[in-house]
Design a protein around this motif. Structure first.
Motif, short mmCIF file in Angstrom:
data_model
loop_
_atom_site.label_atom_id
_atom_site.label_comp_id
_atom_site.label_asym_id
_atom_site.label_seq_id
_atom_site.Cartn_x
_atom_site.Cartn_y
_atom_site.Cartn_z
N ASP A 169 32.97 55.93 38.26
CA ASP A 169 33.77 56.34 39.43
C ASP A 169 35.24 56.45 39.08
O ASP A 169 36.11 56.32 39.93
CB ASP A 169 33.57 55.37 40.59
N GLY A 170 35.53 56.70 37.79
CA GLY A 170 36.91 56.75 37.34
C GLY A 170 37.44 55.39 36.96
O GLY A 170 38.64 55.20 36.79
N ASP A 171 36.53 54.42 36.80
CA ASP A 171 36.86 53.06 36.40
C ASP A 171 37.79 52.38 37.40
O ASP A 171 38.75 51.70 37.04
CB ASP A 171 37.48 53.04 35.00
N VAL A 172 37.51 52.57 38.67
CA VAL A 172 38.27 51.94 39.74
C VAL A 172 37.83 50.48 39.88
O VAL A 172 36.64 50.18 39.85
CB VAL A 172 38.06 52.69 41.07
N GLU A 173 38.80 49.59 40.05
CA GLU A 173 38.48 48.20 40.34
C GLU A 173 38.25 48.03 41.84
O GLU A 173 39.07 48.44 42.65
CB GLU A 173 39.61 47.27 39.90
N HIS A 174 37.13 47.42 42.19
CA HIS A 174 36.84 47.08 43.58
C HIS A 174 37.02 45.57 43.69
O HIS A 174 36.38 44.81 42.96
CB HIS A 174 35.41 47.48 43.93
N GLN A 175 37.87 45.12 44.58
CA GLN A 175 38.26 43.71 44.58
C GLN A 175 38.27 43.14 46.00
O GLN A 175 38.62 43.82 46.95
CB GLN A 175 39.64 43.55 43.95
N THR A 176 37.90 41.87 46.09
CA THR A 176 37.96 41.15 47.36
C THR A 176 38.36 39.71 47.10
O THR A 176 38.12 39.18 46.02
CB THR A 176 36.60 41.22 48.10
N ASP A 177 39.00 39.07 48.08
CA ASP A 177 39.46 37.69 47.92
C ASP A 177 38.30 36.70 47.98
O ASP A 177 37.29 36.93 48.65
CB ASP A 177 40.46 37.33 49.02
N VAL A 178 38.48 35.59 47.27
CA VAL A 178 37.52 34.49 47.29
C VAL A 178 38.30 33.21 47.63
O VAL A 178 38.99 32.66 46.78
CB VAL A 178 36.81 34.32 45.93
N PRO A 179 38.24 32.74 48.87
CA PRO A 179 39.01 31.55 49.25
C PRO A 179 38.37 30.27 48.71
O PRO A 179 37.20 30.00 48.95
CB PRO A 179 38.97 31.58 50.78
N VAL A 180 39.14 29.51 47.95
CA VAL A 180 38.71 28.20 47.44
C VAL A 180 39.91 27.26 47.59
O VAL A 180 40.94 27.47 46.94
CB VAL A 180 38.25 28.26 45.98
N ALA A 181 39.78 26.26 48.41
CA ALA A 181 40.94 25.46 48.81
C ALA A 181 41.58 24.68 47.66
O ALA A 181 42.78 24.47 47.65
CB ALA A 181 40.55 24.51 49.93
N ASP A 182 40.77 24.24 46.69
CA ASP A 182 41.30 23.33 45.67
C ASP A 182 40.73 23.63 44.28
O ASP A 182 40.34 22.72 43.56
CB ASP A 182 40.99 21.89 46.06
N ALA A 183 40.71 24.90 43.91
CA ALA A 183 40.07 25.30 42.66
C ALA A 183 40.70 24.66 41.43
O ALA A 183 40.02 24.38 40.45
CB ALA A 183 40.09 26.82 42.53
N ALA A 184 42.02 24.43 41.48
CA ALA A 184 42.70 23.83 40.33
C ALA A 184 42.61 22.31 40.32
O ALA A 184 42.94 21.68 39.31
CB ALA A 184 44.17 24.25 40.32
N ASP A 185 42.15 21.72 41.42
CA ASP A 185 42.13 20.28 41.54
C ASP A 185 40.74 19.67 41.51
O ASP A 185 40.59 18.46 41.33
CB ASP A 185 42.82 19.85 42.85
N ALA A 186 39.72 20.48 41.74
CA ALA A 186 38.36 19.95 41.87
C ALA A 186 37.36 20.88 41.19
O ALA A 186 37.64 22.05 40.93
CB ALA A 186 38.01 19.79 43.35
N TYR A 187 36.19 20.31 40.92
CA TYR A 187 35.10 21.08 40.32
C TYR A 187 34.28 21.75 41.42
O TYR A 187 33.98 21.13 42.43
CB TYR A 187 34.20 20.18 39.48
N HIS A 188 33.94 23.01 41.19
CA HIS A 188 33.10 23.75 42.12
C HIS A 188 32.02 24.49 41.34
O HIS A 188 32.19 24.78 40.14
CB HIS A 188 33.93 24.75 42.93
N ARG A 189 30.95 24.81 42.04
CA ARG A 189 29.86 25.60 41.46
C ARG A 189 30.07 27.06 41.90
O ARG A 189 29.96 27.38 43.08
CB ARG A 189 28.51 25.09 41.96
N TYR A 190 30.39 27.89 40.92
CA TYR A 190 30.64 29.31 41.19
C TYR A 190 29.44 30.11 40.69
O TYR A 190 29.06 30.04 39.52
CB TYR A 190 31.90 29.77 40.45
N ARG A 191 28.85 30.87 41.60
CA ARG A 191 27.67 31.66 41.26
C ARG A 191 27.93 33.13 41.58
O ARG A 191 28.27 33.48 42.71
CB ARG A 191 26.45 31.18 42.05
N VAL A 192 27.78 33.98 40.55
CA VAL A 192 27.86 35.42 40.74
C VAL A 192 26.43 35.95 40.71
O VAL A 192 25.71 35.79 39.72
CB VAL A 192 28.70 36.09 39.64
N VAL A 193 26.02 36.57 41.82
CA VAL A 193 24.66 37.08 41.98
C VAL A 193 24.69 38.60 41.83
O VAL A 193 25.42 39.28 42.56
CB VAL A 193 24.08 36.69 43.36
N TRP A 194 23.89 39.13 40.91
CA TRP A 194 23.87 40.56 40.61
C TRP A 194 22.46 41.09 40.81
O TRP A 194 21.53 40.61 40.17
CB TRP A 194 24.35 40.76 39.17
#
Length: 257
Positions: A163-188
């Protein structure tokens, strides 16, 4: 490009994917306490890193396995100014993992604490990404990234190349990503992509993962990246650490999602 100088045809691209399929790994579970085991599955990289226009030196000594964290033992990735000798303009060294195998539809799960610092807030130019990526025959990518300069908001982006190599982007709110461990799952999946944080879906995009479709459709490798923001922010602004205690890839047929 094809023989007449245009873009690759759908038939050509489909043929490439068919050939790639013979080399697709079924799944992946990584023992991050064992550097030897990780290196059998991932290339660590020992060259200049220019992702996103950033400038840094990939060094295997900036990947520290079997480190103690508050979430268990795992991998520590470090970005600092030690031994940044790969290029004259480089000021930073960092760690980078890229899987040798490629993977089809499935779930990438990373349990991690993203860029933080042993000395306080993370350096403002630190960027953490967990992604699936290929540039053959065209750029396809799914990337979950966290930028130290945007505080508690990550971003999920994807590219389909045709598609012309367009980036499609959306925000992911995570309150304390730098301070705590989270389980991040990307489903394809063939008809959607999604992001889950601690098993709660925060992003869902419907589409079609086919040639000339709206979602990535080519088998991709797994990337774990800590890098500076871009070329203008590739100077040393403090030490950044990323801790990863779980890294798995589950094929679609075996997924619970």
């Amino acid at each position: 490009e094809d023989a007449v100088g245009g873009t690759a045809s759908a038939a050509m691209l489909s043929a490439v994917v068919f050939v790639q399929a013979a080399f697709v790994a079924a799944g992946l579970s990584v023992d991050l306490t064992n550097g030897t085991a990780v290196r059998l599955l991932f290339e660590e990289g020992n060259e200049e890193l220019t992702t996103g226009g950033s400038i840094a030196c990939c060094r295997s000594d900036h990947l520290r396995y079997n480190q103690t964290t508050t979430a268990g033992r795992g991998l520590e990735i470090r970005m600092d100014d030690v031994n940044a000798t790969c290029a004259e303009e480089a000021q930073l060294s960092t760690g980078h993992l890229s899987s040798y195998d490629v993977f089809g539809f499935g779930d990438l799960l990373v349990e991690a604490r993203v860029a933080h610092s042993p000395d306080g807030p993370p350096p403002p130019n630190a960027k953490t990404c967990f992604s699936l990526y290929t540039d053959e025959p065209v750029h396809n990518e799914l990337a979950l990234c966290f930028n130290a300069w945007t505080d508690d908001v990550g971003s999920f982006g994807y590219w389909v190349g045709t598609d012309g190599d367009v980036e499609h982007q959306t925000d992911v709110p995570v309150a304390d990503a730098a301070d705590a461990y989270h389980r991040y799952r990307v489903v394809w999946r063939p008809d959607y992509v999604a992001v889950l944080v601690d098993d709660a879906e925060v992003v869902h995009v419907d589409g079609a993962a086919v040639v000339n479709g709206t979602l990535p459709w080519i088998d991709m490798s797994i990337r774990v990246i800590l890098r500076p923001r871009n070329a203008d922010n590739s100077d040393y602004q403090g030490t950044a650490l990323v801790d990863v205690v779980n890294l798995t890839y589950t094929p679609w047929a075996e997924s619970l999602y």
